[in-house]
Design an enzyme around this catalytic site. Sequence first.
Site, PDB file in Angstrom:
ATOM      1  N   ASN A 136      65.561  33.193 -83.107  1.00  7.44           N
ATOM      2  CA  ASN A 136      66.981  33.463 -82.270  1.00  7.44           C
ATOM      3  C   ASN A 136      67.667  32.151 -81.991  1.00  7.44           C
ATOM      4  O   ASN A 136      68.401  32.114 -81.204  1.00  7.44           O
ATOM      5  CB  ASN A 136      66.746  34.323 -81.393  1.00  7.44           C
ATOM      6  N   ASP A 137      66.945  31.050 -82.715  1.00  8.68           N
ATOM      7  CA  ASP A 137      67.464  29.615 -82.136  1.00  8.68           C
ATOM      8  C   ASP A 137      69.140  29.792 -82.512  1.00  8.68           C
ATOM      9  O   ASP A 137      70.036  29.049 -81.659  1.00  8.68           O
ATOM     10  CB  ASP A 137      67.016  28.608 -82.828  1.00  8.68           C
ATOM     11  N   GLY A 156      66.420  25.850 -77.877  1.00  9.48           N
ATOM     12  CA  GLY A 156      65.925  26.837 -78.531  1.00  9.48           C
ATOM     13  C   GLY A 156      64.843  27.680 -77.596  1.00  9.48           C
ATOM     14  O   GLY A 156      64.284  28.760 -77.867  1.00  9.48           O
ATOM     15  N   ASP A 158      63.656  30.232 -75.057  1.00  7.35           N
ATOM     16  CA  ASP A 158      63.794  31.662 -74.716  1.00  7.35           C
ATOM     17  C   ASP A 158      62.867  32.345 -74.001  1.00  7.35           C
ATOM     18  O   ASP A 158      62.029  31.945 -73.314  1.00  7.35           O
ATOM     19  CB  ASP A 158      63.987  32.276 -76.211  1.00  7.35           C
ATOM     20  N   ASP A 323      74.337  29.867 -57.094  1.00  2.00           N
ATOM     21  CA  ASP A 323      74.924  28.365 -57.344  1.00  2.00           C
ATOM     22  C   ASP A 323      75.956  28.026 -56.609  1.00  2.00           C
ATOM     23  O   ASP A 323      76.758  28.929 -55.973  1.00  2.00           O
ATOM     24  CB  ASP A 323      75.167  28.522 -58.915  1.00  2.00           C
ATOM     25  N   GLU A 352      72.394  27.819 -52.910  1.00  2.00           N
ATOM     26  CA  GLU A 352      72.390  26.106 -53.175  1.00  2.00           C
ATOM     27  C   GLU A 352      73.358  25.565 -52.269  1.00  2.00           C
ATOM     28  O   GLU A 352      74.469  25.638 -52.679  1.00  2.00           O
ATOM     29  CB  GLU A 352      72.702  26.008 -54.577  1.00  2.00           C
TER      30      GLU A 352
END
Length: 605
Positions: A136-137, A156, A158, A323, A352
């Site tokens: 799935n890269d 890559g 996951d 965030d 944050e």
Amino acid sequence: MKLKFLTAMVLASALGASAQNLTVQPEFWYSGFKDNNLQLLIHGENISRYKASVNTPAATLSSEQRVQNPNYLFLNMKINGTGSFEITLQDSTKKKNHQKISYEIKSRTSRSYGFSDKDLIYMLMPDRFANGDPSNDNVAGYLEKADNTDPNGRHGGDLKGISDNVDYFKKLGVTALWINPLLENNMPAYSYHGYAITDFYKVDARFGSNADYKALADRLHQNGIKLIMDMVFNHCGSNNFIYKDVPDSTWFHFWDKYTTSNYRGTICFDPHASKDDLKYMLNGWFDRTMPDINQNNEMMMTYLIQNSIWWAEYLGLDGIRMDTYPYNDKYAMRKWCDRMHEEFPNFSLLGECWLNDNPFTTYYAAGVKNLDGFTSGLDHVTDFPLTFALNKGFQEQNGWDTGILRVYQNFVSDYLQPYPEKNVVFIDNHDINRIYTDIHDIDKLKMIYTIVLTTRGIPCLYYGSEVLYESEKPGDGFKRKNMYGGWQGDTKNAFTGAGLSADEKDMLSFISTLANFRKSSSAFSGKLTHFVPQDGVYVYFRINGNDKVMVAINNSDTDKSLDLSRFQECLGGIKSMKNILTGNTTPLQNALSVPKKTPQVWELK
């Protein structure tokens, strides 16, 4: 983007002929929430000219809501129970045109535990942690392709890579996992970090699927590890459909020309701040590819709040890390906090708050009632002031208010907060240099990590730092390099220890020893009592009933002998001391030897 161009775009979209390729969000919902209202977003060409009807005991259609853009239809519904049903959409201009949407209301699981100072959080960036599924890269339809040689590209990592290493987290002593955003970031470049979300309801296919995320959550919970989801309300990716085909001009902050935030978070509570400064802080964009969301738009905020509720229920989350918290409208975010706590009473909300000084962070901290009347509603804030005090204090000579005194005085500021033990404490993260870059001294690192893992608050480790990661070059990509052993062909493997240097193995063992002791002792949820540092030695105690721990940090260049009579108020009744780092046990003596540049952690009995 200029507003006149936005208006032209919206009007042009009205020329379509029929409703098709509909996006429905959320794709399903739950029964049993205290607030049984649901705002259902339907997006499709000219969908606003359709009228909706629902025939089910599970839900009632209260009203339809249309906006400036005819490609949106919002259905306001009341949820009465569970079940599957169809929503019928009838074209008001052509009676033969209609469409049906299958929808489901599910039962709640009501799982909600939260996290506390009993926990140790481990933060990781999924693209850089482990590549469990190389297939799935690269995924058709996604703009950026994997390039493991580019520090700022996709590498890559996951969901399978994270799931494959649950045993590593357990061995390390981790009890909670904070994963940087896993949601779709279908942007042309530099979105591996996950903060340019293009679909709030979909896991990026290069990480896996929603089902994979759920499977990881279940596996973590089965192994006694909590899950904290990283979310973003301040901005999204410019390829998100709600920005590319914006419902109306008030969902985002638009300017005549590209305008950034002034990034001055203190403006949000500065009693002397100008309205102009506040506008630039809150409405300016974080980045050119990250349009700034307007939380004052009620429909947009409902969309975001529902998204948090949906993921919390779907995954059985323990908490959310939000965030860039001060960049959002604080009153809208208070509403978010209240709604999350209403539906998940034990849930943990971490903001944050990247602010450098304790009075500034305190404004958002748990339980603080500010003079302007504002209370954030957050459970936890990031303790950046402690991070900076540790970093600076261990790079300078000990003095009246420098060196180890700087660290001591940071904790004196706890008088500003009713619950400083709820702060999340750390020494590095994905946005700042690895600590081994700034302080290339393993002895000092051990003292720093001892404080992080034994002081008040909830400790958080950044992946890789336990094996002496450093940021070899400037740039975010070097703060977020691949975890050793996460990729086929790696010559080093942090998960097995293969190929690690003696120093890397030593640091990993050191942190694991402290983390697992922390896991076994209740002392770290108790009172902190510290003593003014003398001759570069800082001593403090963690006491919770009969569980007592003494920590001694010798930040000087010479060995020291401590007269233990000074600490009698904490040592009363103690007969023996066990050094957690060496395993040695000794009867309580009149004096304690502490070698130079070393920490000691003693379990007291």
